[in-house]
Scaffold this motif. Structure first.
Motif, short mmCIF file in Angstrom:
data_model
loop_
_atom_site.label_atom_id
_atom_site.label_comp_id
_atom_site.label_asym_id
_atom_site.label_seq_id
_atom_site.Cartn_x
_atom_site.Cartn_y
_atom_site.Cartn_z
N ARG A 1 -30.44 -35.44 7.91
CA ARG A 1 -30.93 -36.16 6.75
C ARG A 1 -30.57 -37.64 6.85
NH1 ARG A 1 -30.09 -32.57 1.27
NH2 ARG A 1 -31.11 -30.66 2.03
N PRO A 2 -31.44 -38.50 6.40
CA PRO A 2 -31.15 -39.94 6.46
C PRO A 2 -30.11 -40.33 5.41
CG PRO A 2 -33.25 -39.57 5.37
CD PRO A 2 -32.78 -38.23 5.85
N LEU A 3 -29.44 -41.45 5.68
CA LEU A 3 -28.54 -42.08 4.71
C LEU A 3 -29.32 -43.13 3.95
CD1 LEU A 3 -25.43 -42.51 7.05
CD2 LEU A 3 -25.86 -40.68 5.40
N ARG A 4 -29.18 -43.14 2.62
CA ARG A 4 -29.96 -44.07 1.80
C ARG A 4 -29.05 -44.77 0.81
NH1 ARG A 4 -35.32 -42.91 2.50
NH2 ARG A 4 -35.85 -40.77 3.07
N GLU A 5 -29.34 -46.04 0.59
CA GLU A 5 -28.72 -46.83 -0.47
C GLU A 5 -29.76 -47.84 -0.96
OE1 GLU A 5 -25.99 -46.43 -1.99
OE2 GLU A 5 -24.93 -45.03 -0.66
N SER A 6 -29.65 -48.21 -2.23
CA SER A 6 -30.59 -49.18 -2.79
C SER A 6 -29.86 -50.12 -3.74
CB SER A 6 -31.74 -48.47 -3.51
OG SER A 6 -31.25 -47.71 -4.59
N TRP A 7 -30.49 -51.27 -3.99
CA TRP A 7 -29.87 -52.33 -4.80
C TRP A 7 -30.97 -53.07 -5.56
CZ3 TRP A 7 -25.21 -54.16 -6.24
CH2 TRP A 7 -25.10 -55.48 -6.68
N THR A 8 -30.74 -53.22 -6.88
CA THR A 8 -31.66 -54.01 -7.68
C THR A 8 -31.24 -55.47 -7.61
OG1 THR A 8 -32.12 -52.18 -9.17
CG2 THR A 8 -32.62 -54.39 -9.97
N VAL A 9 -32.14 -56.32 -7.16
CA VAL A 9 -31.86 -57.74 -6.97
C VAL A 9 -32.19 -58.48 -8.27
CG1 VAL A 9 -32.35 -59.80 -5.60
CG2 VAL A 9 -32.39 -57.53 -4.53
N TRP A 10 -31.16 -59.04 -8.89
CA TRP A 10 -31.37 -59.81 -10.10
C TRP A 10 -31.74 -61.24 -9.75
CZ3 TRP A 10 -31.50 -57.13 -14.48
CH2 TRP A 10 -30.88 -55.88 -14.50
N ARG A 11 -32.57 -61.83 -10.58
CA ARG A 11 -33.03 -63.20 -10.32
C ARG A 11 -32.00 -64.21 -10.83
NH1 ARG A 11 -38.12 -64.00 -8.56
NH2 ARG A 11 -39.40 -62.14 -8.33
N VAL A 12 -30.95 -64.36 -10.08
CA VAL A 12 -29.88 -65.32 -10.37
C VAL A 12 -29.69 -66.19 -9.13
CG1 VAL A 12 -28.75 -63.80 -12.02
CG2 VAL A 12 -28.13 -63.67 -9.60
N PRO A 13 -29.05 -67.33 -9.25
CA PRO A 13 -28.89 -68.19 -8.07
C PRO A 13 -28.17 -67.51 -6.92
CG PRO A 13 -28.43 -69.42 -10.07
CD PRO A 13 -28.60 -67.99 -10.49
N GLU A 14 -27.26 -66.58 -7.23
CA GLU A 14 -26.50 -65.92 -6.16
C GLU A 14 -27.17 -64.62 -5.70
OE1 GLU A 14 -25.34 -66.48 -9.19
OE2 GLU A 14 -24.05 -68.25 -8.96
N ALA A 15 -28.45 -64.42 -6.01
CA ALA A 15 -29.10 -63.14 -5.72
C ALA A 15 -29.06 -62.79 -4.25
CB ALA A 15 -30.55 -63.18 -6.24
N VAL A 16 -29.35 -63.74 -3.37
CA VAL A 16 -29.37 -63.43 -1.94
C VAL A 16 -27.97 -63.11 -1.46
CG1 VAL A 16 -29.91 -64.33 0.35
CG2 VAL A 16 -31.42 -64.85 -1.58
#
Length: 815
Positions: free
Chosen positions: A689-704
């Motif tokens: 089975r694959p390993l999965r992770e996800s992240w919601t990117v907020w639109r803030v200056p430090e987003a990247v």
């Protein structure tokens, strides 16, 4: 026609006299009259010949015998009033011949379709022993009936005689082999010989035709019913063979020859004729029934090869020929479709040299005699010893017959029949060959049209259905499609297997109403629409709802049923939606089966605002999911519930290790009155089975920066090396930056690791696909992101997702 020059044409009348003399020396009978009429086909080049005689107590001239192609092609009637203005009545009243060309106005025909080409009509008074009748002949040659033709027709008119329409006399006894059936009441008078053939005594016969029909073989009953039912029997001749059950032993073959005589003035229509033991007649080469059997075989011959085989079966044995070849004429070449016998050594050496072992084709110009026969368009017969070119002489050293096959105003091909020992060609054989050539030519043209239509239909069906199924992670899928055995062989059943992101797979099966090109076209549109909605990432109920709205907006009265299953290969679960379709059938690893009784929605295209509830399935490794259309489980003999039970039983006793054999077995006993689509999936489970992770990117200056920290932590947990992590961080930075700068709305970052392949995906709400720049100047401040991603990734791309898109890149990590 015999291959004859000027001298042959001068002696044609003499040969006709000899043939007619031999025929008229026997006893008077309908069979003799028909054989006399066949001479008009042989010696006068007629396409159709018939004799009309007056009723004893009526004002009609009735058709009593005919030969040649069907009279309906020319709109000829079964009877004409004596006082009318038809050519038959004119010749009968005046006692003089009537010769009409295609441009001359006449009323010999009734309302009909326009004949395929112009024809000439000849009506001559018949002055034989019967007297008072007329001979009618139809010719299709461009020059009409020439002088020799007219002389031959006059001889035939004198020899044909005029048998009166056979009708049982009131209170009189029928001949022993004759019958008379009243079409309104079903009462039948039969001779003693017929009762003996049916093994019925005179005392035990109740006079009902149903009693005799009940003694026939059931398979032959439909053809008999077409004769004895007034709604199906047309005025004129009818001949067929059927089997009758015997007290002991096999059924006996009988032959019925009948004619429906019109009624009038309170008198019902009557079917009169004879019944004889066919076992004594089936061996006669000159029997007219052979032509009718050939016509029956050609009527069911769908392809060019079927037509060729029917001609071989009808002519090779009865004529006791040694070889027969049938070839189609394509341009200036003959393309051989059947050789009998098929062994190359049975044919001339020149054929083997020119046509090679597979006999593809040969130029007509290589055989001038054959080319001349095709140009003239008549049957040619060469007896033993006739000097011919080697390509033809060795086909029939004891005699050769060449039958050009006419159809629709041109030559469709040629049939060559050869004998090794000297063969005597009698007038009956000439008539048989002439009639067979016309039938075969027309059937060949129909078969060509059928082959072209069948190929077009097959190509359409192949293009609309998946060419192959994809390889699936943790599962195996097979599919089968069978068109209906009747009609156009194209329908609206379809199936599809759609790989989706995150190791999901969509299984689709559906059925568009109807069996025609319109249904097939709509099927292709629905399959494309469902695939597009599925790839966008919608859940099953949304996918089906979108397809329903699309079908409602189309200008069509057709509807479709559908079952859509979304299988999660990682979790072993599935959500499915039914739109008026059968539920999936599950075969569990222990062999038990289940067809979930869950709620479904209406068919697609019925209601604009329809609900399509979702239902869940739990799949253990080894579970088989079966989706099918109703053609597999429903028939005229069994309802759909019984069919589903049968499918579940056959699935339970099958071996899911060989899924293709399971599919073949399920279709083995299918009653194909409808299209059948079958889709099977065996869920095996994913070994890794694959390993999965996800992240919601907020639109803030430090987003990247937040995205990079999330990625670094995840890669560290997955034990990814520092060098690989730096490359992944670069891809994450570029993709997240592009999404934040060029789109609005939510941005989501996903990481998936499977077997040393890392997938980075960034989803946003913009449907615009990022464009890779073609060139970048040194002063440019942007545009390098996609170029960097492409440079460090194994592959990258973009897919639509729920109104937006997902940009992804895959990297191969160090072991």
């Amino acid at each position: 026609m015999v291959n004859e020059g000027a001298e042959g044409r001068r002696t044609r009348t003499l040969r006709a006299e000899g043939a007619l003399k031999a025929l008229t020396s026997g006893p008077d009978s309908p069979e003799r009259v028909r054989r006399v009429l066949e001479q008009a086909l042989v010696f006068a080049g007629a396409a159709f010949a018939a004799v009309y005689t007056p009723e004893e107590d009526g004002d009609l001239l009735c058709l009593v015998e005919s030969a040649g192609v069907p009279r309906t092609l020319y709109g000829l009637r079964d009877s004409y009033p004596r006082s009318g203005s038809s050519p038959v009545a004119d010749s009968h009243r005046s006692g003089s011949p009537v010769w009409l060309g295609p441009e001359e106005p006449a009323e010999p025909v009734e309302a009909r379709r326009t004949p395929p080409r112009d024809f000439f009509l000849a009506v001559l008074p018949a002055r034989g022993d019967g007297g008072g009748g007329c001979l009618l002949a139809v010719g299709e040659r461009p020059d009409g009936f020439d002088t020799e033709d007219r002389k031959c027709l006059e001889l035939i008119a004198d020899a044909v005689g005029c048998p009166a329409p056979a009708r049982s006399a009131e209170g009189g006894e029928l001949p022993a082999d004759a019958f008379s059936l009243a079409m309104d009441s079903g009462r039948v008078e039969v001779g003693d010989d017929i009762l003996e053939l049916f093994a019925v005594t005179r005392a035990g016969f109740d006079g009902k035709v149903e009693t005799l029909l009940g003694l026939t073989v059931p398979e032959d009953l439909p053809s008999l019913m077409s004769v004895v039912e007034a709604d199906h029997m047309s005025i004129g001749d009818r001949e067929l063979e059927f089997r009758v059950l015997q007290p002991s032993g096999p059924p006996k073959w009988l032959r019925l020859r009948g004619r429906l005589l019109p009624g009038g003035e309170g008198r019902p229509a009557t079917l009169v004729g004879t019944v004889a033991d066919a076992s004594k007649l089936r061996s006669e080469v000159t029997d007219v029934a052979r032509v009718q059997r050939l016509a029956a075989m050609l009527a069911t011959a769908g392809t060019v090869r079927d037509v060729s085989q029917a001609v071989v079966s009808a002519l090779l044995g009865p004529l006791q020929a040694d070889r027969i070849a049938l070839a189609e004429l394509e341009g200036d070449r003959l393309v051989v479709t059947v050789l009998e016998p098929p062994e190359p050594e049975s044919w001339p050496e020149l054929w083997r040299l020119e046509w090679r072992s597979e006999w593809p084709d040969a130029p007509v110009r290589a055989m001038p005699t054959l080319a001349a026969a095709l140009r003239e368009g008549r049957a040619h017969i060469w007896p033993a010893g006739t000097p011919l070119e080697p390509a033809l002489a060795d086909v029939g050293p004891g005699g050769l017959a060449v039958l050009p096959l006419p159809a629709a105003g041109r030559m469709a091909g040629a049939c060559l029949i050869g004998w090794d020992t000297p063969h005597d060609f009698g007038p009956d054989e000439r008539a048989l060959l002439t009639a067979s050539a016309g039938l075969a030519g027309q059937a060949l043209m129909r078969a060509h049209a059928f082959d072209a239509e069948h190929e077009l239909v097959g190509m359409l069906q192949r293009q609309l259905l998946p060419r192959r199924l994809p390889k699936l992670p943790g599962a195996v899928a097979v599919a089968r499609y069978l068109p209906t055995t009747a009609g156009l062989e194209v329908g609206g059943d379809w199936y599809d297997v759609i790989p989706l992101p995150d190791n999901h797979v969509a299984l689709v099966i559906g059925d568009v109403q109807g069996h025609n090109a319109g249904a097939a076209t709509l099927m292709g549109q629905m399959r494309t629409a469902l695939r597009a909605y599925a790839v966008e990432g919608h859940p099953p109920d949304v996918v089906v709802s979108h397809a329903n709205r699309l079908l409602m907006d189309m200008e069509t009265d057709l509807f479709a049923t559908c079952c859509y299953v979304d299988v999660d290969m990682e979790e072993g679960s599935a959500w499915y939606v039914r739109a008026g379709h059968l539920p999936p059938v599950l075969r569990h690893p222990d062999g038990s089966t289940e067809a979930p009784d869950t709620e479904g929605g209406p068919p697609l295209g019925v209601l604009a605002q329809a609900d399509f509830p979702m239902s869940v399935l739990r799949l253990q490794p080894g579970t088989v999911v079966a989706l099918t259309t109703d053609g597999l489980v429903e028939s005229a003999e069994a309802d759909i519930d019984a069919g589903m039970e049968r499918l579940a039983h056959e699935l339970s006793v099958s071996d899911p290790a060989h899924l293709g054999l399971v599919a073949d077995a399920l279709l083995g006993n299918a009653r194909r009155s409808d299209d059948i689509a079958l889709l099977l999936l065996r869920y095996d489970g994913m070994a890794l089975r694959p390993l999965r992770e996800s992240w919601t990117v907020w639109r803030v200056p430090e987003a990247v920066g937040h995205s990079r920290r999330f990625t670094r932590r995840t890669l560290r947990a997955w034990s990814v090396s520092r060098d690989d992590a730096d490359t992944v961080l670069l891809v994450v930075s570029e993709l997240v930056t592009n999404a934040l700068v060029h789109t609005d709305g939510q941005v989501r970052l996903g990481l998936t690791l499977l077997d040393n392949r890392l997938r980075v995906s960034v989803a946003d709400s913009s449907p615009r696909t990022p464009v890779k720049p073609t060139s970048i100047g040194w002063e440019a401040t942007g545009g390098r992101g996609i170029l960097l991603v492409e440079a460090v990734s194994e592959t990258w791309g973009t897919v639509p997702v729920s109104g937006g898109k997902q940009v992804w890149a895959e990297l191969v990590l160090s072991p």
